[in-house]
Scaffold this active site. Structure first.
Site, PDB file in Angstrom:
ATOM      1  NE  ARG A 101      -3.946   0.566   1.876  1.00 43.39           N
ATOM      2  CZ  ARG A 101      -5.183   0.694   2.348  1.00 43.39           C
ATOM      3  NH1 ARG A 101      -5.437   1.505   3.362  1.00 43.39           N
ATOM      4  NH2 ARG A 101      -6.185   0.003   1.815  1.00 43.39           N
ATOM      5  CG  HIS A 128      -8.448   0.125  -2.952  1.00 43.43           C
ATOM      6  ND1 HIS A 128      -7.711  -0.993  -2.580  1.00 43.43           N
ATOM      7  CD2 HIS A 128      -9.097   0.524  -1.820  1.00 43.43           C
ATOM      8  CE1 HIS A 128      -7.909  -1.237  -1.292  1.00 43.43           C
ATOM      9  NE2 HIS A 128      -8.748  -0.328  -0.806  1.00 43.43           N
ATOM     10  CD  GLN A 131     -12.990  -1.563  -0.902  1.00 39.20           C
ATOM     11  OE1 GLN A 131     -12.209  -1.444   0.021  1.00 39.20           O
ATOM     12  NE2 GLN A 131     -14.205  -2.052  -0.729  1.00 39.20           N
ATOM     13  CG  ASP A 239     -13.381   6.297  -1.440  1.00 41.16           C
ATOM     14  OD1 ASP A 239     -13.221   6.170  -0.204  1.00 41.16           O
ATOM     15  OD2 ASP A 239     -12.424   6.262  -2.254  1.00 41.16           O
ATOM     16  CB  CYS A 279     -14.429   1.336  -0.120  1.00 41.08           C
ATOM     17  SG  CYS A 279     -13.915   3.063  -0.089  1.00 41.08           S
ATOM     18  NE  ARG A 307     -10.860  -5.227   0.596  1.00 46.02           N
ATOM     19  CZ  ARG A 307     -10.008  -4.231   0.882  1.00 46.02           C
ATOM     20  NH1 ARG A 307     -10.448  -3.144   1.476  1.00 46.02           N
ATOM     21  NH2 ARG A 307      -8.732  -4.300   0.529  1.00 46.02           N
TER      22      ARG A 307
HETATM   23  N1   CP Z   1     -11.427   0.025   2.337  1.00 42.74           N
HETATM   24  C1   CP Z   1     -10.157  -0.067   2.760  1.00 42.74           C
HETATM   25  O1   CP Z   1      -9.216  -0.298   1.992  1.00 42.74           O
HETATM   26  O2   CP Z   1     -10.015   0.076   4.109  1.00 42.74           O
HETATM   27  P1   CP Z   1      -8.632   0.252   4.869  1.00 42.74           P
HETATM   28  O3   CP Z   1      -8.044   1.574   4.453  1.00 42.74           O
HETATM   29  O4   CP Z   1      -9.010   0.219   6.320  1.00 42.74           O
HETATM   30  O5   CP Z   1      -7.720  -0.879   4.496  1.00 42.74           O
HETATM   31  N1  NVA Z   2      -9.900   6.730  -1.651  1.00 42.58           N
HETATM   32  C1  NVA Z   2      -9.583   6.316  -0.301  1.00 42.58           C
HETATM   33  C2  NVA Z   2      -9.815   4.851  -0.132  1.00 42.58           C
HETATM   34  C3  NVA Z   2      -9.637   4.360   1.278  1.00 42.58           C
HETATM   35  C4  NVA Z   2      -9.836   2.883   1.393  1.00 42.58           C
HETATM   36  C5  NVA Z   2      -8.133   6.681   0.017  1.00 42.58           C
HETATM   37  O1  NVA Z   2      -7.279   6.510  -0.852  1.00 42.58           O
HETATM   38  O2  NVA Z   2      -7.865   7.133   1.135  1.00 42.58           O
END
Ligand code: CP
Ligand code: NVA
Length: 320
Positions: A101, A128, A131, A239, A279, A307
């Site tokens: 990530r 993502h 997701q 989101d 999400c 997930r």
């Molecule tokens: N939706 C999602 O990716 O959640 P987190 O940021 O908690 O991993």
């Molecule tokens: N768009 C959001 C998604 C979080 C799961 C971010 O990148 O923070």
């Protein structure tokens, strides 16, 4: 060597295999007949916060027989400037796979190239993918095939989550509507990259609606009016308005996106029985009204649970 770096780069047949296997891993939790990660150690390298992605991968890797090794990017030399290529070359000699990530999509791509181990994008600024595979699995377990359905994304249409949705619509043959102010819409070049060839625009009150279509029935429509997007939709989705890394823009974003909240009035325009998803994490009374969130909490937390099951299907696919 397989990787999951984006929905853009995912073969539709592989996406279908992961979606179908997610149900298998959900039903078989606690009694998996084979353990595809037995004897393997998987590194989770995270430069951004995470609850769902981290926990679902840590639990999923363990339940498939592997050992998860969580590495906060700030605790390893990567955080002090060691190049991603060198980090990749070292970890590639020690672990069997990596879940990353981070900010730049090029970082996960370079890691995959230089590590020689299966690499999974656990969220970048561009996509993502884990997701969106979960979201589609969740939709299909409740309502059947997503092909031919209408998904309305309301809010920041230029962040990672809607961008992955665009590639999914083009590959899996459903309609995605994105309702966002002009500055929060994906670039047209992205629609072209997704293979949406017949891009055309029509005027709308002080704005324009851009539509791109794919030969398989996939369609992406960019518009300003959330009501038009919600009309007859099968799934309403949102989101956060301030994605990770965008915190300096918080004040402006809250102002610009104030008219793009999912609330009961918007849901009433969708198809009867339409699903509402998020999400997570959710900011109540920002991108979604607090009571609307609670009305649809069963779906939203099924989505969060899924997930785990979809990560297992991804891990199984990538190691097979
Ligand atoms: N939706 C999602 O990716 O959640 P987190 O940021 O908690 O991993
Ligand atoms: N768009 C959001 C998604 C979080 C799961 C971010 O990148 O923070």
């Amino acid at each position: 060597m397989k990787h999951l770096l984006s929905i853009e780069g995912l073969d539709p047949a592989a996406a279908r295999q992961i979606l179908d296997r997610s149900a298998h891993f959900k039903q078989g939790r606690g009694a998996h007949a084979t353990l595809p990660l037995a004897g393997q150690t998987w590194a989770l390298i995270f430069s951004k916060s995470s609850t769902r992605t981290r926990v679902s991968f840590e639990v999923g890797i363990s339940e498939l027989g592997g050992h998860p090794l969580f590495l906060n990017a700030n605790d390893i030399q990567l955080g002090r400037g060691e190049p991603i290529q060198d980090t990749a070359r070292v970890l590639g000699r020690m672990v069997h796979g990596a879940v990353i990530r981070t900010y730049a999509q090029s970082d996960v791509e370079q890691f995959a190239e230089h590590s020689g181990i299966p690499t999974i994008n656990a969220l970048t600024d561009a996509e993502h993918p884990c997701q969106i595979l979960t979201d589609i699995f969740t939709y299909e377990e409740k309502r059947g095939p997503i092909a031919g359905k209408v998904v309305a994304f309301v809010g920041d249409g230029a962040c990672n989550v809607p961008l992955s949705w665009i590639f999914a619509a083009a590959k899996l043959g459903f309609e995605l509507r994105i309702a966002a102010p002009p500055a929060y819409r994906p670039p047209l070049a992205l629609l072209q990259r997704a293979g949406l060839t017949h891009v055309f625009s029509r005027p709308a009150a002080g704005d324009e609606v851009i539509t791109g279509t794919a030969p398989n029935g996939g369609k992406v429509v960019l518009m300003g009016d959330p009501h038009e997007a919600a009309q007859g939709a099968d799934l309403l989705y949102t989101d956060v308005w301030v994605s990770m890394g965008m915190e300096a823009e918080t004040e402006r974003r809250l102002k610009d996106l104030a008219a793009y909240q999912i609330d009961d009035a918007l849901v009433a325009l969708a198809k009867p029985g339409a699903l509402v998803m998020h999400c997570l994490p959710a900011y109540r009374d920002k991108e979604i009204h607090a009571s609307t969130f609670e009305t649809h909490a069963a779906t939203i937390f099924d989505q969060a649970e899924n997930r785990l099951h979809t990560q297992k299907a991804i891990l199984d696919w990538i190691t097979s």
